[in-house]
Design an enzyme around this catalytic site. Sequence first.
Site: not given
Length: 413
Positions: A159, A192-194, A214
Amino acid sequence: MLRIKCLLLSLFLLYSLAGFTQGNNYVQDYTKFQGLALTPPMGWNSWNKFACNVDEKLIREIADAMVSSGMRDAGYTYINIDDCWHGERDSLGCIHPDLKRFPSGMKALADYIHSKGLKLGIYSDAGSMTCGGRPGSRGYEFQDALTYAKWGVDYLKYDWCNTEGLKAEGAYKTMAAALKKAGRPIVLSICEWGNDKPWEWGQTVGHLWRTTGDIFNCFDCIEDHGTWKSWGVMQILDKQDGLRKYAGPGHWNDPDMLEVGNGRLTPGEDRAHFSMWAMIAAPLIAGNDLRSMTKETVAVLTNKEVIRINQDSLGVQGFKFAVKDSVETWFKPLKGGDWAVCFLNRSKQTRTVDFDWKKEVVKDDLSDAELQMAGSEYGVKDLWTGTSLGTTSKRLKAKVPPHDILMLRLTRK
Ligand code: GLA
């Protein structure tokens, strides 16, 4: 004299070269293990349902349920413990699980999961602390990778909280190198959520990368948490636009874990969510309580025909072909010339789909696949009812209820 000088020079050069290669222990291999996740990973993860409430009893029971529900036999493999399993680092810097929650330790848990024919996934963070405030791996990457390998971990979700001053590509490459050095084949899930376009650099580093923030447990909404937002199923789907060219065997776009069976989606929405994750070759990581699933949830999660679309060995992510009256038509080319087709009704009314196969030109420039209508036809099967709808020589007419989907497989005759 000249020959002696020349010989001495060569000896000197050889000596320095040998010294250089011997002393050079600093060359790292920043690439992932090859040969893993050749189809999108399938499994379960604790976060969507249990958040920080994880312990070894739960994980063992989930593993048992994965087997007894038929999910293992349908292809699900990974049991992934997300955030909050961590205890403290000891004086040598080694990470330990929270012994109140995992009194038998991680090795014993891995052994149990392996004995069921399943694999264990774990979670860490590239920063100083995880999102849940537990110890992160920053500065401890090689040590943590060795620990995970020793425990028998098979999958690491890594994460991106508390990463002040770090750059994603470098940080994920450090963990890839650490895992490589530890020697156990471990899937690396980049989370890393893009933010830093991981699809552009992630292919050699990890096996999948989150493309968005998320998921939120709703079909069509945005949840605003103040400093960050989480996204409904449809919002996440829209954010995959333009990314399909980056996916393929061993490297997948990850639109986050499933909310199927978590009680907020209608049966039709659960079906549509699962179908679309299959169409876009997304990892199928269930996020519900496998110990208390309804029959309907089991039927969605173990629909073998839909899973077959997701796990197709060609590994081409599907694409949106058309939108009309809030009904999206999606196509996914499959190995051997078959196609998957979805009609996704995003509206709140029942819609009638009317599709004349012979009049449409369906061509995928990415894979070069083309729906061959001239002189040939395909059998049409509804993957949710399991019934045949005839062939493509007949124009398709079907009703799709609101927030639901019609999913078909076209099989070449
Ligand atoms: C981030 C990730 C989630 C989950 C939580 C855990 O928000 O994106 O998937 O792992 O952290 O704290």
